[in-house]
Design an enzyme around this catalytic site. Sequence first.
Site: not given
Length: 244
Positions: A11-13, A152-153
Site C-alpha cells: 500500500a505504500s506506492r 512473474y507470469v
Amino acid sequence: MSERIAFVTGASRGIGRACASSLAAAGHKLVIAARNVDQLEAFAGELRASGATVFVQPIDLASGDSIAEAFARAQKDFGPVTILVNNAGITKDGLALRMKREDWDTVIQTNLTGAFLCCQQAMQSMLKARWGRIINISSIVGETGNAGQANYVASKAGLIGLTKTLAQELASRTITVNAIAPGFIETDMTHVLSDELKTKLLGSIPLKRLGKPEDIAAAVRFLASEEASYITGHVLDVNGGMYM
Ligand code: NAP
C-alpha cells in the site's frame, strides 16, 4: 455502506496506495502494509488528514512468519479484517533458459505464496464475520503469458487459480474472492520500461493510454462493495482493451 477493515498489501506506492485511498474514501478503516515503514507512515499521515482511520503494519510477503505476525498484530490492535487486497508484487525478469532459481523462488514466494498466506490469515476473521471480500491483483500477462517473465507470469496465473478455488471454498460464508488483471499501469514497476517499448505498447491498447493506479483502485472499490455481492471467482480485466 457499512464500515469494514480493509488490509491492503503493497500500500505504500503505486496501485496499492491508490486502492487504499479509494477504500478509505468509501468509508473503510485501513491497514496499510509493505516493507518500507517510512513510506507507509508518510502515506498514513495524508490519509488521516483526510479523515481516514489507518493502521500502519510492516510486512514482508516473502516471509511466512512476517505475514502471521502482521495479521496477529493488526487484528489484535486494530480489529478483524474482512476486506483483503493482495496487491504487493515484484518482478525479476529474465529468459527462462537463464533464469536463476533464486529469482524464480523469490517471485513465486512473494507474489503467490505470500498472497495465499494472507488469504489464510484473513479468512479466519471473515469466516467468523460470515462476510468477506478477497481481491487478488493478478496481471494481463497471467492470462496471455509474456516472454522474459516466466516466474512473474506463473505467479500471476497462479493467483487466478487460487482466486477461483477460494471462491468455491468460501462462497457458503458470503465471502467473495475475485481477481483483477491490470494491463500496463503507470507506476514505479513500469517506469523502468524504455520509451520505445511504451510507444509500442500504446499501439496495442485500443483506449490509447497506459492505465492509472486509480483505474485499478476503482475496480477494487467496486468488488469490495455490497453492490458486488453476487460476483465471485471472476477475473476483471482493467487493461484499456489490450486483451479481450
Ligand atoms: P510498485 O509500484 O512496484 O509497488 C509495489 C508495492 O509492493 C510497494 O508498496 C512495495 O512496498 C510492495 N512490496 C514489494 N515487495 C514486497 C514484499 N516482499 N513484502 C511486502 N510488500 C512488498 O508496483 P505496482 O505497479 O503498484 O504493482 C502493484 C501490483 O499490481 C503488483 O502485484 C503488480 O504485479 C500488479 N500489476 C502491476 C501492473 C503495472 O503495470 N504496474 C500491471 C499488472 C499487474 P515495499 O517495497 O516498501 O515493500
